[in-house]
Scaffold this motif. Structure first.
Motif, PDB file in Angstrom:
ATOM      1  N   GLN A 266      16.628  77.185  29.500  1.00 39.80           N
ATOM      2  CA  GLN A 266      15.612  76.700  28.565  1.00 39.80           C
ATOM      3  C   GLN A 266      15.250  75.250  28.855  1.00 39.80           C
ATOM      4  OE1 GLN A 266      17.021  77.427  24.611  1.00 39.80           O
ATOM      5  NE2 GLN A 266      16.756  79.635  24.768  1.00 39.80           N
ATOM      6  N   GLU A 267      16.241  74.449  29.220  1.00 41.21           N
ATOM      7  CA  GLU A 267      15.977  73.050  29.555  1.00 41.21           C
ATOM      8  C   GLU A 267      15.093  72.953  30.788  1.00 41.21           C
ATOM      9  OE1 GLU A 267      18.767  69.777  31.447  1.00 41.21           O
ATOM     10  OE2 GLU A 267      19.276  70.116  29.342  1.00 41.21           O
ATOM     11  N   GLY A 268      15.346  73.793  31.769  1.00 40.20           N
ATOM     12  CA  GLY A 268      14.517  73.819  32.967  1.00 40.20           C
ATOM     13  C   GLY A 268      13.087  74.204  32.654  1.00 40.20           C
ATOM     14  N   ASN A 269      12.915  75.197  31.787  1.00 45.80           N
ATOM     15  CA  ASN A 269      11.574  75.618  31.389  1.00 45.80           C
ATOM     16  C   ASN A 269      10.848  74.498  30.652  1.00 45.80           C
ATOM     17  OD1 ASN A 269      11.921  78.142  32.498  1.00 45.80           O
ATOM     18  ND2 ASN A 269      12.490  79.115  30.572  1.00 45.80           N
ATOM     19  N   THR A 270      11.570  73.791  29.799  1.00 50.89           N
ATOM     20  CA  THR A 270      10.972  72.694  29.043  1.00 50.89           C
ATOM     21  C   THR A 270      10.541  71.582  29.984  1.00 50.89           C
ATOM     22  OG1 THR A 270      12.376  73.221  27.165  1.00 50.89           O
ATOM     23  CG2 THR A 270      11.378  71.051  27.176  1.00 50.89           C
ATOM     24  N   THR A 271      11.369  71.260  30.947  1.00 55.93           N
ATOM     25  CA  THR A 271      11.037  70.207  31.901  1.00 55.93           C
ATOM     26  C   THR A 271       9.819  70.598  32.720  1.00 55.93           C
ATOM     27  OG1 THR A 271      13.381  69.623  32.030  1.00 55.93           O
ATOM     28  CG2 THR A 271      11.955  68.809  33.783  1.00 55.93           C
ATOM     29  N   GLU A 272       9.772  71.841  33.158  1.00 56.86           N
ATOM     30  CA  GLU A 272       8.648  72.324  33.948  1.00 56.86           C
ATOM     31  C   GLU A 272       7.352  72.277  33.133  1.00 56.86           C
ATOM     32  OE1 GLU A 272       7.295  76.529  35.922  1.00 56.86           O
ATOM     33  OE2 GLU A 272       9.414  76.007  35.988  1.00 56.86           O
ATOM     34  N   LYS A 273       7.413  72.694  31.878  1.00 53.44           N
ATOM     35  CA  LYS A 273       6.220  72.658  31.022  1.00 53.44           C
ATOM     36  C   LYS A 273       5.767  71.222  30.796  1.00 53.44           C
ATOM     37  CE  LYS A 273       7.214  76.913  28.516  1.00 53.44           C
ATOM     38  NZ  LYS A 273       7.651  77.489  27.239  1.00 53.44           N
ATOM     39  N   ALA A 274       6.713  70.327  30.562  1.00 59.50           N
ATOM     40  CA  ALA A 274       6.363  68.928  30.336  1.00 59.50           C
ATOM     41  C   ALA A 274       5.693  68.342  31.577  1.00 59.50           C
ATOM     42  CB  ALA A 274       7.599  68.123  29.969  1.00 59.50           C
ATOM     43  N   PHE A 275       6.188  68.685  32.747  1.00 59.04           N
ATOM     44  CA  PHE A 275       5.591  68.200  33.989  1.00 59.04           C
ATOM     45  C   PHE A 275       4.160  68.707  34.132  1.00 59.04           C
ATOM     46  CE2 PHE A 275       4.561  68.825  38.478  1.00 59.04           C
ATOM     47  CZ  PHE A 275       4.643  67.505  38.914  1.00 59.04           C
ATOM     48  N   LYS A 276       3.946  69.985  33.850  1.00 60.94           N
ATOM     49  CA  LYS A 276       2.603  70.559  33.964  1.00 60.94           C
ATOM     50  C   LYS A 276       1.641  69.905  32.988  1.00 60.94           C
ATOM     51  CE  LYS A 276       3.920  75.084  35.737  1.00 60.94           C
ATOM     52  NZ  LYS A 276       3.989  76.523  35.459  1.00 60.94           N
TER      53      LYS A 276
END
Length: 58
Positions: free
Chosen positions: A33-43
């Protein structure tokens, strides 16, 4: 008496093993979930920076 202590130790060991397995699953899910959050924030950040760039260039 020694038999009872050994059985108790084995029982507690099995409970500790179950707990370790559950905690590993929870930790893996949190990392995912943390990885998904980081990826979304980057996008989102990339999208905003692109919009800002084109706004400033026009």
């Amino acid at each position: 008496m020694l038999n009872g202590l050994q059985n108790n130790r084995v029982e507690w060991k099995s409970l500790a093993d179950e707990y370790d397995v559950k905690m590993k699953v929870i930790e893996e899910e949190m990392k995912k979930q943390e990885g998904n959050t980081t990826e979304k924030a980057f996008k989102i950040n990339y999208w905003l920076m692109t919009k800002l760039f084109f706004f400033l260039m026009s």
